[in-house]
Enzyme design. Structure first.
Site, PDB file in Angstrom:
ATOM      1  N   HIS A 122     -69.521  32.122 -22.563  1.00 55.46           N
ATOM      2  CA  HIS A 122     -68.506  32.389 -22.632  1.00 55.46           C
ATOM      3  C   HIS A 122     -68.326  33.205 -21.545  1.00 55.46           C
ATOM      4  O   HIS A 122     -69.314  34.101 -20.985  1.00 55.46           O
ATOM      5  CB  HIS A 122     -67.561  33.010 -23.831  1.00 55.46           C
ATOM      6  CG  HIS A 122     -68.272  34.683 -24.277  1.00 55.46           C
ATOM      7  ND1 HIS A 122     -67.787  35.756 -23.484  1.00 55.46           N
ATOM      8  CD2 HIS A 122     -69.728  34.891 -24.998  1.00 55.46           C
ATOM      9  CE1 HIS A 122     -68.376  36.694 -24.612  1.00 55.46           C
ATOM     10  NE2 HIS A 122     -69.184  36.118 -24.751  1.00 55.46           N
TER      11      HIS A 122
ATOM     12  N   ASP B 172     -73.178  40.084 -22.134  1.00 56.51           N
ATOM     13  CA  ASP B 172     -71.917  39.897 -22.727  1.00 56.51           C
ATOM     14  C   ASP B 172     -70.896  39.024 -22.424  1.00 56.51           C
ATOM     15  O   ASP B 172     -69.842  40.200 -22.195  1.00 56.51           O
ATOM     16  CB  ASP B 172     -71.601  40.788 -24.247  1.00 56.51           C
ATOM     17  CG  ASP B 172     -70.920  39.926 -24.953  1.00 56.51           C
ATOM     18  OD1 ASP B 172     -70.731  38.747 -25.441  1.00 56.51           O
ATOM     19  OD2 ASP B 172     -69.623  41.009 -25.538  1.00 56.51           O
TER      20      ASP B 172
ATOM     21  N   GLU C 272     -63.885  34.235 -25.964  1.00 50.12           N
ATOM     22  CA  GLU C 272     -64.767  34.007 -26.843  1.00 50.12           C
ATOM     23  C   GLU C 272     -64.797  35.872 -27.671  1.00 50.12           C
ATOM     24  O   GLU C 272     -64.472  35.629 -28.550  1.00 50.12           O
ATOM     25  CB  GLU C 272     -66.351  34.231 -26.703  1.00 50.12           C
ATOM     26  CG  GLU C 272     -67.265  34.421 -28.044  1.00 50.12           C
ATOM     27  CD  GLU C 272     -67.704  35.692 -28.217  1.00 50.12           C
ATOM     28  OE1 GLU C 272     -68.365  35.758 -29.240  1.00 50.12           O
ATOM     29  OE2 GLU C 272     -67.643  36.337 -27.824  1.00 50.12           O
TER      30      GLU C 272
END
Length: 1000
Positions: A166, A178, A212
């Site tokens: 994502h 992340d 996400e």
């Protein structure tokens, strides 16, 4: 003649040297593997560029890019540009398509690569927790067509391979790991598989999903695209830390995991999958959508530590390296190469079910790595079979050897005494076979209870120390268990020496391992727990070590032969209640002639020989009798038994044939080197397996207390691992001298004091607190709040200038952040809506009025059912939500698509609707059906008439873009003034929430 020093003998020096070296090597290597990321190789595969990946990561993480931010759009445009650039550099002409299935098929027939710029898909779905979500996707999908038409995802083959990451971040983090590393990994995989000569045999679908972080919305939007039905397997790339190694978190089955096995740097353990199943890890990834909703089979690979940097500004390129990119990229490349070249049918099922992909089902898996280089994977059913076999076979084998030894008169354990044949009934020889039997379980229970007690003590006095000082806690527990076990076992040995202490300890360990393995086997079969695989190996190692102890007894003399030696020519027996006989020759095993504490022989005195009353330890062997030795010498006969006197005299000094110290005199015949074989069997492999799990669990859970998780479980898991790691020492620990244990005692004292008194957070392990600003747009009330651990969050707030002199109110954070406190105070006004700042002299409610607008009206459908229509508009945002005071039973959002796989409303209704638009400043129209109640006063023609109950609630819009300084001054203040040991993250989807109430 001086004793020859045996470097492998079961004596203090060899025991301590070997054990210290082995454990030091194991601990150092385990820590290095766990903490140090492997170097990047000198050359990478063709068309893979780590320099390009690193530059891409810097561009991607240059700012906050949550779905609800302007920079998110810039990232999306940049990704489309990079994809175009990569394909052109590889000389690939690609086609673009919408998510229309007819267009998709026609494009796929003529192009090797198709780019789907999906600006159409939307989804409305719900959860059982009373939450419904409407989301408009902005995913980017690239399909690389396979060269094997029969294996193509557009045929009846086994489908394609989905690779997902994502590209959105949270509003409080730059998203380097992340999920920036996952995104740049996909870009490099795209470059690799579109290079001439490296095309895949089977279709690969690269998905860069958006949204996400806000409830896995992007993956659900992907479900609305027809291409989601093509892949049967998937690889999800994620991040829950900042740097380090990429871990195989989860896998759907054994068959799919075997493709990860080919990774050059595998790293992962099935225990993390068990942790997700049991809810120990609260966060989720797109894995649950691809597997749980779409029915695909695949893998979840993610960065995991340190969690204190997760979702913060420290999730940046500053805290990751090209090594971490390569670690994830190399694993992804090997896995996708294997999956895309597989043309079999094991990932095909018999039929599709409710729109799920035809992926079949696999077997539950057990997997783990060894030192990040070797990877083991096999079926849980296989583990269960091995467990059952070991539980059945090991006791049978031991019993058989027990019977053989007993019939051979060589089973000395549990033999208290032996009767001298031909002598009086009360004449016997004490064998002392019970000596030392109970000391091992007693010391084990006391030492283990002490470590568990330390877990409770630290939890009581300084529970959060593990957050920053996990290795100090490990050191405290390891040294505590070691010292207590040594002290108890050594003291017992000094009082009553025994040659059976090693055997009895292994026997008790076998009993304990048998009980644990029984429980583990039940868990494998009934609860599908795979993370306890190490116990099977542990049990096997202990069984083999104990069997070696049994085999040692074959070197002993028969009891009848040994007893015969104690008599004189007419078989006179020596009893403990009779004085020792006088012999002209020196006794071989006299107490005074036995080796001293340093292993040397102690001199004999004639006074003791003549006057001491005989006891069970009084030597009865003589120089003119046969002696048995193996541990400290060789078998020897006197000249009168047929051996030449010269040969007898040529042997070493007679004291070399003594048993060790004051141990049973028959033990001189035991081999002296077998202890080392036993140690090497029960120590290295079990310690490696348990150590890897222990470090993984520690890194995964030690900082979850900031999320509200209980810390006692972490300490108890560490205590249990401590016992398992050091248990291989126990059979041999009585040979240790006091020097090293005393040193460990001082280390234990120091680390305990530190763990009980030290401040639990530091600049490298910062306490995470959660920010949100709420504005009541009806009254102008502006509240800023930080949520965190009680006591610490108040300390952080006290450092903020805006909180001085204000009334700070703290309440429980609720179920989502159980264990935390949310503290609020009147804060600095936000400027999230241009030209809507509070102006001097203007009431706040008028200044805030333009943030959002809505209209709620009561309508009636064709069936005369009352409905509530809410039109909602948010300024400078594309995310809003509606909250109801009581659940609604149905809802419809204008423009949403129907999908039988999604239920717009949960079983118990919906209390909250979240709305996400791909366009800025777009209005929503939401129609809901409220709960109904009977109105008995309104009977018509004898029939009761129903009317809708009143519906109260509020509309809320979210602002999540903190890239410009001054947009959210309260958050800027927190970043500027919070202590160095703390860090801020977002509490909810938005950093600022503005709300207005309604009642219809």
């Amino acid at each position: 003649m001086a004793r020859f020093w045996n470097p492998f003998a079961f004596t203090p020096a060899p025991v301590q040297v070997f054990m210290v070296l082995v454990y030091a090597a194991l601990f150092v290597s385990l820590l290095v593997i766990h903490l140090v990321v492997p170097d990047v190789p000198g050359s990478t595969p063709k068309s893979i560029s780590l320099d390009a990946a690193w530059l891409d990561l810097k561009h991607l993480s240059a700012g906050f890019h949550p779905y609800n931010s302007r920079f998110n759009d810039e990232v999306r445009d940049w990704l489309l540009h990079r994809i175009d650039q990569i394909l052109k550099d590889n000389g690939v002409k690609y086609e673009t398509a919408s998510n229309d299935f007819d267009a998709l098929s026609s494009k796929a027939d003529s192009a090797s690569v198709i780019l789907y710029n999906d600006l159409i898909s939307n989804a409305t779905f719900s959860s059982n927790s009373g939450l419904s979500v409407y989301f408009e996707g902005t995913n980017i999908i690239v399909q690389v067509r396979g060269t094997d038409s029969e294996a193509s995802s557009n045929s009846s083959g086994s489908g394609g391979v989905l690779v997902n990451a994502h590209y959105d971040s949270v509003s409080s983090g730059f998203g380097a790991t992340d999920d920036g590393v996952g995104v740049v990994t996909i870009l490099q995989l795209l470059s690799f598989f579109t290079t001439k000569g490296q095309e895949p045999a089977k279709d690969i679908i690269f998905l860069l999903n958006n949204g996400e972080e806000d409830y896995l919305n992007g993956a659900r939007a992907f479900m609305r695209n027809p291409i989601s039905q093509l892949p049967h397997t998937f690889l999800n790339l994620e991040g829950a830390g900042a740097g380090g190694r990429a871990v195989l978190f989860r896998s759907t089955d054994t068959e799919i995991t075997k493709f990860y096995e080919k990774s050059p740097l595998p790293f992962g353990n099935v225990v993390t999958a068990d942790g997700f199943k049991r809810g120990l890890v609260r966060s989720q990834t797109d894995y649950i959508i691809f597997n749980g909703e779409l029915g695909m089979r695949g893998l979840d690979v993610a960065f995991m530590a340190p969690r204190s940097r997760y979702h913060t500004v420290e999730d940046s390129t500053r805290y990751t390296t090209e090594k971490s990119i390569w670690h994830m990229l190399s694993a992804a490349l090997a896995t996708v190469q294997g999956l895309s070249s597989y043309t079999g049918s094991q990932f095909d099922g018999e039929e599709k079910d409710n729109g799920k992909v035809n992926s079949g089902s696999g077997s539950e898996a057990v997997w783990f790595d060894l030192y990040g280089r070797t990877f083991a994977v096999f079926q849980l059913h296989t583990l269960f079979a091995i467990s059952v076999t070991l539980l059945v076979a090991s006791p049978v084998i031991l019993i058989i050897f027990n019977i053989i030894l007993a019939r051979s008169e060589k089973w000395y354990p549990f033999a208290r005494k032996a009767i001298v044949q031909g002598a009086e009934d009360d004449e016997h020889v004490f064998l002392k076979g019970w000596r030392g039997f109970f000391r091992s379980p007693i010391s084990f229970v006391i030492a283990s209870a002490a470590v568990v007690g330390l877990a409770f003590l630290v939890t009581k006095l300084n529970p959060l120390i593990v957050y920053s000082s996990e290795y100090s806690v490990w050191t405290m527990m390891l040294t505590a268990w070691f010292f207590l076990t040594w002290f108890l076992m050594r003291c017992a040995y000094e009082v009553r020496p025994t040659a059976l202490q090693r055997t009895y300890t292994l026997l008790w360990q076998y009993i304990g391992a048998f009980i644990l393995l029984t429980a583990v086997t039940v868990g494998e079969n009934n609860f599908h727990i795979a993370g306890s695989y190490f116990m099977v190996i542990y049990m096997g190692a202990i069984s083999v070590a104990l069997l070696i102890s049994y085999l040692e007894f074959f070197a002993l003399p028969r009891k009848s032969t040994f007893v015969k030696i104690f008599g004189n020519g007419d078989n006179a027996s020596i009893r403990t209640d009779q004085p020792a006989p006088s012999y002209s020759s020196r006794p071989l095993l006299s107490r005074d002639a036995s080796p001293g504490r340093d292993g040397s022989a102690r001199p004999s005195t004639s006074q003791n020989d003549a006057d001491d009353e005989a006891t069970e330890q009084t030597s009865l062997l003589h120089a003119d009798r046969q002696t048995f030795s193996g541990g400290y010498g060789s078998r020897r006969r006197s000249a009168e038994d047929g051996e030449p006197e010269e040969e007898a005299q040529s042997n070493d000094d007679i004291t070399t044939y003594q048993p060790y110290r004051d141990e049973q005199f028959w033990s001189a015949a035991l081999p002296s080197w077998t202890w080392l074989v036993q140690f090497l069997i029960i120590c290295p492999i079990p310690v490696i397996l348990v150590g890897q799990i222990a470090l993984l669990i520690t890194s995964s859970l030690n900082q979850t207390s900031a999320d509200g998780s209980a810390v006692l479980l972490v300490y108890l898991l560490m205590a249990g691992a401590t016992v398992l790691i050091l248990a291989p020492i126990e059979p041999f620990i009585h040979r240790w001298t006091y020097h090293i244990p005393t040193f460990f005692l001082f280390i234990f004292i120091g680390t305990t004091i530190y763990n009980l008194t030290a401040f639990p957070f530091s600049a490298s392990a910062k306490l995470k607190v959660y920010f949100i600003q709420r504005v009541d747009l009806d009254t102008g009330l502006n509240t800023v709040s930080l949520t965190g651990l009680d006591g610490y969050v108040q300390s952080i707030i006290s450092e903020l200038p805006s909180s001085h002199g204000k009334d700070v109110t703290c309440v429980s954070a609720g179920a989502n952040r159980a264990g935390l406190q949310e503290c609020s105070w009147p804060g600095i006004p936000a400027a999230v809506v241009p030209h809507a700042e509070i102006a001097p002299g203007i009431p706040p409610e008028k200044s805030y009025a333009s943030w959002l607008d809505f209209n709620a009206t009561r309508t009636t459908d064709k069936k005369n059912n009352t409905q509530i229509e809410i039109k909602l508009y948010g300024n400078n945002t594309r995310a809003c939500k509606i909250l109801f005071d009581k659940p609604v039973t149905a809802l419809k959002i204008k423009g949403s698509a129907d999908d039988p796989r999604f239920d717009p409303v949960g079983k118990n209704g919906t209390s909250e609707i979240r709305l996400w638009s791909r366009e800025w400043d777009k209005p929503w129209t939401v129609v809901v059906t409220p709960s109904e109640q009977e109105d008995t006063a309104g009977d018509v023609d004898g029939k009761r008439k129903k009317k809708a109950a009143g519906l109260d609630g509020k509309v809320v819009c979210l602002w999540s873009d903190a890239n410009e300084l001054g947009t959210i001054p309260a958050l800027d203040e927190v970043w500027r003034f919070m202590p160095a040991w703390s860090m801020v993250s977002k509490l909810s989807d938005g950093l600022v929430e503005g709300s207005k109430a309604f009642a219809v």
